[in-house]
Design an enzyme around this catalytic site. Structure first.
Site, PDB file in Angstrom:
ATOM      1  N   HIS A 292       8.821  -0.123   9.099  1.00 19.60           N
ATOM      2  CA  HIS A 292       8.254  -1.742   9.094  1.00 19.60           C
ATOM      3  C   HIS A 292       8.362  -2.666   7.987  1.00 19.60           C
ATOM      4  O   HIS A 292       8.766  -3.665   8.124  1.00 19.60           O
ATOM      5  CB  HIS A 292       6.662  -1.556   9.816  1.00 19.60           C
ATOM      6  CG  HIS A 292       6.563  -0.754  10.789  1.00 19.60           C
ATOM      7  ND1 HIS A 292       6.504  -1.226  12.200  1.00 19.60           N
ATOM      8  CD2 HIS A 292       5.914   0.525  10.810  1.00 19.60           C
ATOM      9  CE1 HIS A 292       6.348  -0.131  12.966  1.00 19.60           C
ATOM     10  NE2 HIS A 292       5.727   0.989  12.141  1.00 19.60           N
TER      11      HIS A 292
ATOM     12  N   ASP B 196       0.922  -1.078   0.021  1.00 20.35           N
ATOM     13  CA  ASP B 196      -0.033  -0.197  -0.079  1.00 20.35           C
ATOM     14  C   ASP B 196       0.753   1.297  -0.180  1.00 20.35           C
ATOM     15  O   ASP B 196       0.986   1.906   1.051  1.00 20.35           O
ATOM     16  CB  ASP B 196      -0.864  -0.153   1.194  1.00 20.35           C
ATOM     17  CG  ASP B 196      -0.091  -0.186   2.504  1.00 20.35           C
ATOM     18  OD1 ASP B 196       1.024  -0.503   2.387  1.00 20.35           O
ATOM     19  OD2 ASP B 196      -0.797   0.207   3.482  1.00 20.35           O
TER      20      ASP B 196
HETATM   21 CA    CA Z   1       2.666  -1.058   4.085  1.00 19.02          CA
END
Ligand code: CA
Length: 320
Positions: free
Chosen positions: A249, A12
Site C-alpha cells: 500500500h 508507522d
Molecule cells: Ca504504513
C-alpha cells in the site's frame, strides 16, 4: 520522471512503509528531509527504531532526521498494533542491525511545522499511516495548507472494500477524527487508497527475478525486502486468498508522489465518518451533481499496475 522532490515522510514503519522508504531513498532526484513516526503497524517508538535501522542499512552513516510522533489517536483509545500483519517488530520479524543513533528530541508535529515553514511551497509530505501527526501539526500552524507543496497519503478507500471493517481502511479507521480534520483542512492532498493499492501486488516471483538482476550494491536490500515480505505474503494468503503476492500500500502512495504519470486522479469532496456503528472510519465521497459535504481532495482512482511494479523494480535493477 526525475524531478526534484523534497520529501517529508510520516510512517508507522512496517513492511510496506519500509519498501516505500527504500524506494524514495533510491529514486533519482529525491531528497528525504525527515521521517516522522506514529502508532499504527507498531508503536511510534518501534517505528522510529525500525526507521533508524532501515536508513542505516540502506545508507551507512545516514543522517536523515527521525522524529517520534503520536503514540495514540487524537481522541480514541489505541487499537492493538497490527502485529498480525507486520510481525511483532513491524518488519516481519527481520532483525536489522542496530543504528548508531537515536531518534531526535523534537516532537514530530513541531518538526513538520518547522520544516515546512523553513521552505514554504517546497516540501511534499508523504503520509503512510494515520493522520494524527499531521492533525497535530495543523493545530500548531493552521496556515500549513498554504505553505506545503503537497500531501500524498496512503489512506482510505472510495469504492473498494475496507481492510479493517467492510468500509474502512486501517490508517483512517485507527484515527478517524484526525483523518476528517486533515481531509477538510484545505491541505493540497492526494489520497491513495485501497482502490489503487489492492490491484498492484508485489509477488515473491517479482523479488526473485529482481534478485537475479539487481545492482550488486543493492543485493542486500533486495534480500531484506524479500525476507520482510514473507510475513506480508503469508497474511494476505489467509486474509485475501492471494498466492505469494501482496499489495504494498505505502509504496503506491510514494509512487503517486514521485511518478504521478502512473496514476489517474479525480477531484471529489470527502468527509470521514466518525460516529457510525458499522461505518466508523469510512471515507464518504459526495459525488452528487451538487456536492454539499466535504472538501475537495485529489483522489487516486486508477493505476497502471504492471508499470507501477516494473518502475519500482527498475530502481534496484541493473540497466538492461
Ligand atoms: Ca504504513
Amino acid at each position: 520522471m526525475t524531478h526534484n522532490h523534497r520529501l517529508l515522510i510520516d510512517a508507522d514503519t512496517g513492511i510496506d512503509d519500509a519498501l516505500a522508504i527504500l524506494y524514495a531513498l533510491r529514486m533519482p532526484g529525491v531528497q528525504v528531509e525527515g521521517i516522522t513516526t506514529v502508532f499504527g503497524n507498531t508503536s511510534a517508538e518501534q517505528a522510529a527504531e525500525n526507521t533508524l535501522r532501515l536508513l542505516e542499512f540502506a545508507d551507512p552513516g545516514c543522517s536523515i532526521p527521525v522524529l517520534l510522533g503520536a503514540d495514540r489517536p487524537l481522541l480514541r483509545p489505541l487499537h492493538p498494533h497490527s502485529s498480525h500483519v507486520h510481525g511483532e517488530n513491524g518488519l516481519g520479524g527481520v532483525e536489522l542491525p542496530r543504528a548508531p543513533r537515536s531518534a531526535g528530541q523534537e516532537p514530530a508535529p513541531d518538526f513538520l511545522v518547522r520544516k515546512v515553514n523553513e521552505s514554504p511551497g517546497e516540501l511534499t509530505l508523504v503520509t503512510l499511516a494515520s493522520f494524527t501527526n499531521l492533525a497535530l501539526a495543523l493545530e500548531l500552524d493552521p496556515e500549513l495548507p498554504r505553505k506545503v507543496k503537497g500531501v500524498v497519503s496512503m489512506a482510505g478507500t472510495i469504492d473498494a472494500p475496507g481492510n479493517v471493517t467492510p468500509v474502512a481502511e486501517a490508517n483512517v479507521y485507527k484515527d478517524p477524527e484526525a483523518a476528517d480534520r486533515v481531509l477538510t483542512s484545505g491541505l493540497p492532498i492526494t489520497l491513495v487508497g485501497l482502490d489503487v493499492t489492492m490491484p498492484v501486488r508485489l509477488s515473491k516471483g517479482h523479488l526473485r527475478s529482481l534478485a537475479d538482476r539487481a545492482k550488486p550494491e543493492e543485493a542486500a536490500l533486495v534480500r531484506f525486502m524479500a525476507e520482510a515480505s514473507e510475513a506480508y505474503w503469508a497474511f494476505y494468503g489467509h486474509s485475501n486468498f492471494f498466492v505469494e503476492e501482496a499489495p504494498m500500500h505505502d509504496l503506491l502512495a510514494m509512487q503517486a508522489a514521485l511518478c504521478p504519470e502512473l496514476f489517474t486522479f479525480q477531484h471529489m469532496p470527502l468527509r470521514v465518518e466518525c460516529g457510525g456503528a458499522l461505518t466508523t472510519g469510512m471515507v464518504v465521497a459526495d459525488r452528487r451533481a451538487i456536492p454539499r459535504e466535504g472538501t475537495g481532495v485529489n483522489v487516486c482512482v486508477g493505476v497502471h499496475a504492471e508499470r507501477a511494479i516494473g518502475q519500482f523494480l527498475s530502481v534496484f535493477a541493473q540497466e538492461a
